[in-house]
Design a protein around this motif. Structure first.
Motif, PDB file in Angstrom:
ATOM      1  N   UNK A  64       1.060  -1.193   0.062  1.00  0.00           N
ATOM      2  CA  UNK A  64       0.208  -0.069  -0.074  1.00  0.00           C
ATOM      3  C   UNK A  64       1.030   1.293  -0.067  1.00  0.00           C
ATOM      4  N   UNK A  65       2.088   1.248   0.293  1.00  0.00           N
ATOM      5  CA  UNK A  65       2.820   2.358   0.623  1.00  0.00           C
ATOM      6  C   UNK A  65       2.941   3.307  -0.695  1.00  0.00           C
ATOM      7  N   UNK A  66       3.225   2.758  -1.914  1.00  0.00           N
ATOM      8  CA  UNK A  66       3.256   3.698  -2.894  1.00  0.00           C
ATOM      9  C   UNK A  66       2.018   4.655  -3.159  1.00  0.00           C
ATOM     10  N   UNK A  67       0.861   3.974  -3.276  1.00  0.00           N
ATOM     11  CA  UNK A  67      -0.212   4.699  -3.285  1.00  0.00           C
ATOM     12  C   UNK A  67      -0.298   5.749  -2.210  1.00  0.00           C
ATOM     13  N   UNK A  68      -0.285   5.489  -0.801  1.00  0.00           N
ATOM     14  CA  UNK A  68      -0.264   6.203   0.092  1.00  0.00           C
ATOM     15  C   UNK A  68       0.841   7.508  -0.042  1.00  0.00           C
ATOM     16  N   UNK A  69       1.934   7.159  -0.415  1.00  0.00           N
ATOM     17  CA  UNK A  69       2.937   8.052  -0.443  1.00  0.00           C
ATOM     18  C   UNK A  69       2.495   9.228  -1.635  1.00  0.00           C
ATOM     19  N   UNK A  70       2.062   8.591  -2.870  1.00  0.00           N
ATOM     20  CA  UNK A  70       1.554   9.473  -3.884  1.00  0.00           C
ATOM     21  C   UNK A  70       0.383  10.459  -3.241  1.00  0.00           C
ATOM     22  N   UNK A  71      -0.489   9.801  -2.570  1.00  0.00           N
ATOM     23  CA  UNK A  71      -1.397  10.659  -2.035  1.00  0.00           C
ATOM     24  C   UNK A  71      -0.919  11.601  -1.229  1.00  0.00           C
ATOM     25  N   UNK A  72      -0.267  11.393  -0.515  1.00  0.00           N
ATOM     26  CA  UNK A  72       0.344  12.349   0.648  1.00  0.00           C
ATOM     27  C   UNK A  72       1.079  13.459  -0.166  1.00  0.00           C
ATOM     28  N   UNK A  73       1.901  13.116  -1.178  1.00  0.00           N
ATOM     29  CA  UNK A  73       2.571  14.092  -1.906  1.00  0.00           C
ATOM     30  C   UNK A  73       1.772  14.869  -2.767  1.00  0.00           C
ATOM     31  N   UNK A  74       0.725  14.485  -3.248  1.00  0.00           N
ATOM     32  CA  UNK A  74      -0.194  15.244  -4.017  1.00  0.00           C
ATOM     33  C   UNK A  74      -0.950  16.314  -3.175  1.00  0.00           C
ATOM     34  N   UNK A  75      -1.408  15.932  -2.049  1.00  0.00           N
ATOM     35  CA  UNK A  75      -2.184  16.914  -1.084  1.00  0.00           C
ATOM     36  C   UNK A  75      -1.208  17.856  -0.622  1.00  0.00           C
ATOM     37  N   UNK A  76       0.130  17.702   0.008  1.00  0.00           N
ATOM     38  CA  UNK A  76       1.033  18.324   0.633  1.00  0.00           C
ATOM     39  C   UNK A  76       0.570  18.846   1.763  1.00  0.00           C
ATOM     40  N   UNK A  77      -0.433  18.225   2.500  1.00  0.00           N
ATOM     41  CA  UNK A  77      -0.675  18.530   3.784  1.00  0.00           C
ATOM     42  C   UNK A  77       0.377  17.933   4.853  1.00  0.00           C
ATOM     43  N   UNK A  78       0.122  18.280   6.184  1.00  0.00           N
ATOM     44  CA  UNK A  78       1.192  17.680   7.151  1.00  0.00           C
ATOM     45  C   UNK A  78       0.912  16.376   7.328  1.00  0.00           C
ATOM     46  N   UNK A  79       2.072  15.553   7.237  1.00  0.00           N
ATOM     47  CA  UNK A  79       2.063  14.105   7.290  1.00  0.00           C
ATOM     48  C   UNK A  79       2.769  13.848   8.750  1.00  0.00           C
ATOM     49  N   UNK A  80       1.945  13.010   9.410  1.00  0.00           N
ATOM     50  CA  UNK A  80       2.685  12.063  10.776  1.00  0.00           C
ATOM     51  C   UNK A  80       2.659  10.821  10.418  1.00  0.00           C
TER      52      UNK A  80
END
Length: 489
Positions: free
Chosen positions: A195-211
Motif C-alpha cells: 500500500x505504501x506507493x499509493x499512500x505516498x503518492x496521495x500524501x505528496x499530491x495533497x501536500x498536507x502535514x504528514x505524521x
C-alpha cells in the motif's frame, strides 16, 4: 471416527489452508495430535508455555505471511491462548488454535483438566477458516487416546485454493470521500508494504502535514516530508479534517480526537475494519484519490525549527533515556528488521530515532496495545537473512521472561535485544491523570520501581551476547522531559 483419524483429518485440513508450522504444547489429552504431527513433514516448535507459544506464532505469521497453528492440551492451557488471540484479532492475523478437549459428557463435572472450551474465545476467533483473523478448532478425544497408527504420509502435497486466498467478509465499496477542506492532516499508522506507493503518492499530491508512525514504513522515507519534531506539534495547529491511513494510530492526539476534538472530520482508510474512534467509517486504502488539490503546509518550517531545538537539548543530556535511545538507533545496521515493544519504547522511538533512510522495516504488536508476549513475538519473526533488533522496556521483558526457551530451536539468525531499563513502568509518570497521585504510591504500586538488571537472566538462557541494557540516568531523563514540556508550552 477414531482419535488418530480425527487428528490426521484436522492436520490435513490445516495443511490444505496453508499451515506449515505448528507450535506444540504437549499434554496427555492432545497426544493424538502430537502423534500425527511427530510423523509429519511440518516444522514443529516445542513449548512449555502456551501463552509464549501463541505469541511466537504471531511472529512467524508476521515473517512468513502464512497461517501458523498452536496446539494445546485441555483445561486452562487453552485459556493461555487468549491474549495472543485478541492481538491477532485486532491485527488481522490468521492464528490457528487447535485445542484438545475431553468428551462433551465431562463438561460441568469438574473432571480434571475439563473446562468449557467451546466458544472460549468469543468474538476474537472464528470457527471456520479465515485468512484475516484467528480461527479455533476444539477437538474431543476419548480414551484410549492413542487408538491407531500415528504415521503420516510423506507423499502428500498441499496448496491454497483460490477461494482460500480471498478476503473474508463482503468487499467494501469504494465511495467518493468528498471535500477534504483547507486544513487537513494525514496520520499514517501501520501499513502493508504493497500500500505504501499509493499512500505516498496521495500524501505528496495533497501536500498536507504528514505524521507517519514507524510501522507505516514511511517515517524515514526521503521523498516524503513527514513531521519530525514529535506529536506535540499537532496540538499547535488547527485541522478541519484528519485523514487516517493504515492501522489505528497510537498517538495521544488520536485519543484527543475522541475526547475533545469532535468538531474535526475524520476519514479512515485501512485494510482492517476498526475505526479506533466512535465515529467514522472505514474505506479501503484503494479508495484514496490521487487527483487531490494540494493545500498549503504551514507546519513545515515550524517543525524544522522545533526539531533542531530538541536535538540540541538531547545533545546536552547524553545520559538521558531519550538521548541513549537516539544514539542506539544511529548505531544500528542498514536493512535491519526492527521490533518495537510496548509501551514507552515505541513512543520514544517514534520521537527520537534516526530518520535517515536506512532500509529498516518495523514490526510490533499494536492490535490490542498490550505488553504480553513481546519477546516471544520477536523471536518468532527473526529473519535469517537480515539483522534483527528488538527494543523493549524492562517490565515488558520481565513479563515475557521465559521467551528465550525457544532460541535453541530456531534457525541461525543475527539478533539483538535492547532493554530500556529505567527501573519500572516510567510511562505512567507521563500520564496526566496518574501524575496527580501521591508520588510514593505511584512509584510503588503503579510504576513498579525495581533495581533489577538483566545480566544473570541473559546468562541463565545463554543469550548474554545478544542482550544490551540501556540504563539511563534518572535525573538527566527528568531534566529532558521537563525542558521538553517547556519547549512546547
Amino acid at each position: 471416527m477414531g482419535n488418530i483419524d480425527l487428528a490426521r483429518q484436522l492436520i490435513d485440513d490445516a495443511a490444505a489452508h496453508g499451515v506449515r508450522e505448528f507450535c506444540v504444547c504437549a499434554g496427555s489429552r492432545n497426544s493424538p495430535l502430537l502423534a500425527v504431527l511427530g510423523a509429519s513433514p511440518f516444522r514443529l516448535y516445542s513449548f512449555v508455555d502456551e501463552r509464549s507459544a501463541a505469541f511466537f506464532a504471531l511472529g512467524r505469521i508476521k515473517l512468513t505471511g502464512a497461517p501458523v497453528a498452536v496446539v494445546t492440551t485441555s483445561g486452562t492451557a487453552v485459556a493461555e491462548l487468549l491474549p495472543a488471540t485478541i492481538e491477532a484479532h485486532y491485527s488481522g492475523l490468521p492464528l490457528v488454535l487447535i485445542t484438545a478437549d475431553r468428551p462433551a459428557r465431562f463438561r460441568g463435572t469438574a473432571a480434571p483438566q475439563c473446562i468449557d472450551q467451546e466458544g472460549l474465545f468469543g468474538v476474537f476467533a472464528a470457527t471456520a477458516w479465515s485468512d484475516r483473523r484467528p480461527v479455533h478448532f476444539n477437538v474431543e478425544f476419548d480414551e484410549p487416546l492413542i487408538d491407531g497408527n500415528g504415521t503420516y504420509g510423506t507423499d502428500r502435497t498441499y496448496g491454497i485454493s483460490a477461494a482460500d486466498s480471498s478476503p473474508t467478509g463482503p468487499i467494501r465499496p469504494i465511495r467518493p470521500i468528498g471535500p477534504i477542506g483547507p486544513r487537513p492532516l494525514v496520520l499514517i499508522g501501520g501499513l502493508a508494504p504493497h500500500h505504501r506507493p499509493r499512500v505516498k503518492a496521495f500524501a505528496q499530491a495533497l501536500n498536507a502535514p504528514v505524521y507517519a508512525e514507524p510501522l507505516s514504513g514511511l517515517r524515514e522515507d526521503a521523498d516524503l516530508r513527514t513531521l519530525q519534531s514529535g506529536e506535540r506539534i499537532l496540538g499547535k495547529a488547527t485541522f478541519n479534517t484528519v485523514i487516517r491511513i493504515g492501522n489505528v494510530p497510537t498517538l495521544r492526539f488520536w485519543r484527543d480526537l475522541e475526547e475533545s476534538r469532535r468538531d474535526v472530520n475524520v476519514l479512515h482508510f485501512s485494510d482492517l475494519p476498526f475505526t479506533g474512534l466512535t465515529r467514522g467509517e472505514v474505506q479501503p486504502i484503494e479508495a484514496l484519490p490521487l487527483d487531490v488539490k494540494p493545500v498549503e503546509n504551514a507546519l513545515q518550517e515550524f517543525d524544522g525549527e522545533m526539531t533542531r531545538r530538541f536535538e540540541a537539548l538531547l545533545d546536552e543530556e547524553p545520559q538521558s533515556e531519550l538521548a541513549l535511545l537516539r544514539d542506539f538507533s544511529r548505531q544500528l545496521p542498514d536493512h535491519a528488521r526492527l521490533y518495537l515493544g510496548n509501551s514507552l519504547p515505541i513512543r520514544e522511538w517514534d520521537l527520537v530515532a534516526a530518520r535517515e533512510s536506512r532500509g529498516w522495516t518495523y514490526e510490533a504488536n499494536r492490535g490490542a496495545n498490550g505488553i504480553d508476549g513481546q519477546l516471544s513475538t520477536f523471536f518468532g519473526q527473526l529473519d535469517p537473512a537480515r539483522p534483527n533488533v528488538a527494543v523493549l522496556g524492562d517490565l515488558t521483558t520481565i513479563y515475557d521472561s521465559n521467551a528465550p526457551w525457544i532460541v535453541p530451536q530456531l534457525d541461525e539468525a543475527e539478533w539483538r535485544l535492547a532493554i530500556v531499563n529505567n527501573g519500572g513502568g516510567r510511562i505512567f509518570s507521563r500520564v496526566p491523570s496518574l501524575r496527580q497521585l501521591d508520588a510514593s504510591v505511584r512509584e510503588r504500586i503503579i510504576e513498579n520501581h525495581h533495581h533489577y538488571n538483566f545480566r544473570k537472566w541473559a546468562e541463565s538462557w545463554n543469550v548474554e551476547e545478544h542482550v544490551t541494557e540501556l540504563r539511563p540516568d534518572d535525573d538527566a531523563t527528568a531534566r529532558v522531559w521537563k525542558r521538553y514540556d517547556e519547549l512546547w508550552a
